[in-house]
Design a protein around this motif. Sequence first.
Motif, PDB file in Angstrom:
ATOM      1  N   GLY A  75      -1.312   0.690   6.926  1.00  0.00           N
ATOM      2  CA  GLY A  75      -2.474  -0.089   7.360  1.00  0.00           C
ATOM      3  C   GLY A  75      -2.960   0.200   8.757  1.00  0.00           C
ATOM      4  N   GLY A  76      -2.261   1.087   9.494  1.00  0.00           N
ATOM      5  CA  GLY A  76      -2.695   1.413  10.835  1.00  0.00           C
ATOM      6  C   GLY A  76      -2.436   0.286  11.832  1.00  0.00           C
ATOM      7  N   THR A  77      -2.899   0.508  13.068  1.00  0.00           N
ATOM      8  CA  THR A  77      -2.748  -0.448  14.162  1.00  0.00           C
ATOM      9  C   THR A  77      -4.130  -0.922  14.601  1.00  0.00           C
ATOM     10  OG1 THR A  77      -0.743   0.679  14.915  1.00  0.00           O
ATOM     11  CG2 THR A  77      -1.837  -0.797  16.491  1.00  0.00           C
ATOM     12  N   ILE A 118      -6.255  -7.649   8.904  1.00  0.00           N
ATOM     13  CA  ILE A 118      -5.751  -7.831   7.538  1.00  0.00           C
ATOM     14  C   ILE A 118      -5.180  -6.515   7.011  1.00  0.00           C
ATOM     15  CG2 ILE A 118      -6.444  -8.279   5.149  1.00  0.00           C
ATOM     16  CD1 ILE A 118      -8.393 -10.371   6.206  1.00  0.00           C
ATOM     17  N   LEU A 119      -5.849  -5.405   7.296  1.00  0.00           N
ATOM     18  CA  LEU A 119      -5.371  -4.096   6.848  1.00  0.00           C
ATOM     19  C   LEU A 119      -4.007  -3.778   7.444  1.00  0.00           C
ATOM     20  CD1 LEU A 119      -6.047  -1.547   5.208  1.00  0.00           C
ATOM     21  CD2 LEU A 119      -7.167  -0.633   7.263  1.00  0.00           C
ATOM     22  N   TRP A 120      -3.767  -4.200   8.687  1.00  0.00           N
ATOM     23  CA  TRP A 120      -2.488  -3.953   9.365  1.00  0.00           C
ATOM     24  C   TRP A 120      -1.310  -4.482   8.543  1.00  0.00           C
ATOM     25  CZ3 TRP A 120       0.853  -7.808  11.001  1.00  0.00           C
ATOM     26  CH2 TRP A 120       1.912  -7.400  11.828  1.00  0.00           C
ATOM     27  N   ALA A 121      -1.510  -5.586   7.833  1.00  0.00           N
ATOM     28  CA  ALA A 121      -0.425  -6.207   7.069  1.00  0.00           C
ATOM     29  C   ALA A 121       0.024  -5.352   5.892  1.00  0.00           C
ATOM     30  CB  ALA A 121      -0.851  -7.588   6.578  1.00  0.00           C
ATOM     31  N   LYS A 122      -0.697  -4.275   5.585  1.00  0.00           N
ATOM     32  CA  LYS A 122      -0.282  -3.364   4.517  1.00  0.00           C
ATOM     33  C   LYS A 122       0.857  -2.453   4.959  1.00  0.00           C
ATOM     34  CE  LYS A 122      -3.024  -1.234   1.844  1.00  0.00           C
ATOM     35  NZ  LYS A 122      -4.076  -0.328   1.330  1.00  0.00           N
ATOM     36  N   GLU A 181      -3.650   5.111  13.052  1.00  0.00           N
ATOM     37  CA  GLU A 181      -4.774   5.007  12.139  1.00  0.00           C
ATOM     38  C   GLU A 181      -4.294   4.657  10.733  1.00  0.00           C
ATOM     39  OE1 GLU A 181      -7.774   5.130  13.169  1.00  0.00           O
ATOM     40  OE2 GLU A 181      -7.564   6.057  15.139  1.00  0.00           O
ATOM     41  N   PRO A 182      -5.106   3.962   9.947  1.00  0.00           N
ATOM     42  CA  PRO A 182      -4.736   3.726   8.544  1.00  0.00           C
ATOM     43  C   PRO A 182      -4.623   5.042   7.782  1.00  0.00           C
ATOM     44  CG  PRO A 182      -6.570   2.302   9.204  1.00  0.00           C
ATOM     45  CD  PRO A 182      -6.381   3.309  10.313  1.00  0.00           C
ATOM     46  N   ASN A 183      -3.747   5.051   6.784  1.00  0.00           N
ATOM     47  CA  ASN A 183      -3.593   6.201   5.884  1.00  0.00           C
ATOM     48  C   ASN A 183      -3.060   7.451   6.583  1.00  0.00           C
ATOM     49  OD1 ASN A 183      -4.647   4.703   3.639  1.00  0.00           O
ATOM     50  ND2 ASN A 183      -6.700   5.042   4.467  1.00  0.00           N
ATOM     51  N   GLN A 184      -2.375   7.278   7.706  1.00  0.00           N
ATOM     52  CA  GLN A 184      -1.582   8.373   8.265  1.00  0.00           C
ATOM     53  C   GLN A 184      -0.212   8.283   7.606  1.00  0.00           C
ATOM     54  OE1 GLN A 184      -2.100   7.550  12.561  1.00  0.00           O
ATOM     55  NE2 GLN A 184      -3.115   9.533  12.710  1.00  0.00           N
TER      56      GLN A 184
END
Length: 222
Positions: free
Chosen positions: A36-38, A48-52, A149-152
């Motif tokens: 989810g990235g930082t 919210i994405l971070w919680a992934k 970043e997300p999806n790294q």
Amino acid sequence: FFFLMIRRPPRSTQSRSSAASDVYKRQDEWNEEYSGGTPKKMTEDAVILWAKNPQYFIKVNRTDGKNTKIFVSLGQDDGRIIPGSIYPYADSINPVCFGIYKLNPDEDKLSKFDAKKKVVISVVCEYREISARCELENGRYVIVPSTLEPNQLGKFYLNVYLDCNKEDLEFYKIQKKDHPWQYIEEEEETVQNYDNDLKLFLKYKASKIIFKQDVGKIEDDS
């Protein structure tokens, strides 16, 4: 498979029985499902994405009432041992960080990033290993490692050192709560004495590898 190491280093001033610690090993990864990235901006989507990201639940309940000292290190594969990888090894090392967050008594995970729950957050670094330490009161926490970043995507190794006993601790990965943990009782460390000729040979081989990498970097820069 997943490995997470939880370990308490032995104290030389204690007996073996009181200094023994519990070791749990896990290796994990940021993948398509959990990366989810930082949050660089505190937008609703970003927090919210971070919680992934992978989350690791810790419950500390020491009967002696003392705080628990915790040291966490987050590692990635060493780019120097990957064939064809060139410094600063961007192909194998992501910019990453991790944080420890305090949960409410009825929580076992975070549904979004919340700076108010922060106990400690490491800096974001493109290093092979980063670390941080703090003390925890009895309570519920999560450790969350994240890429910038997300999806790294990529593997990582999480090492957690705690000075409490196994009986005082509950620790599992949120997304794999039913995954069995590998338990290893820590043994006394012994000092190994190696032949001086072997030491010199290993130093020579290491210097040759570093020299080749430096020459390759110079040629690329030119």
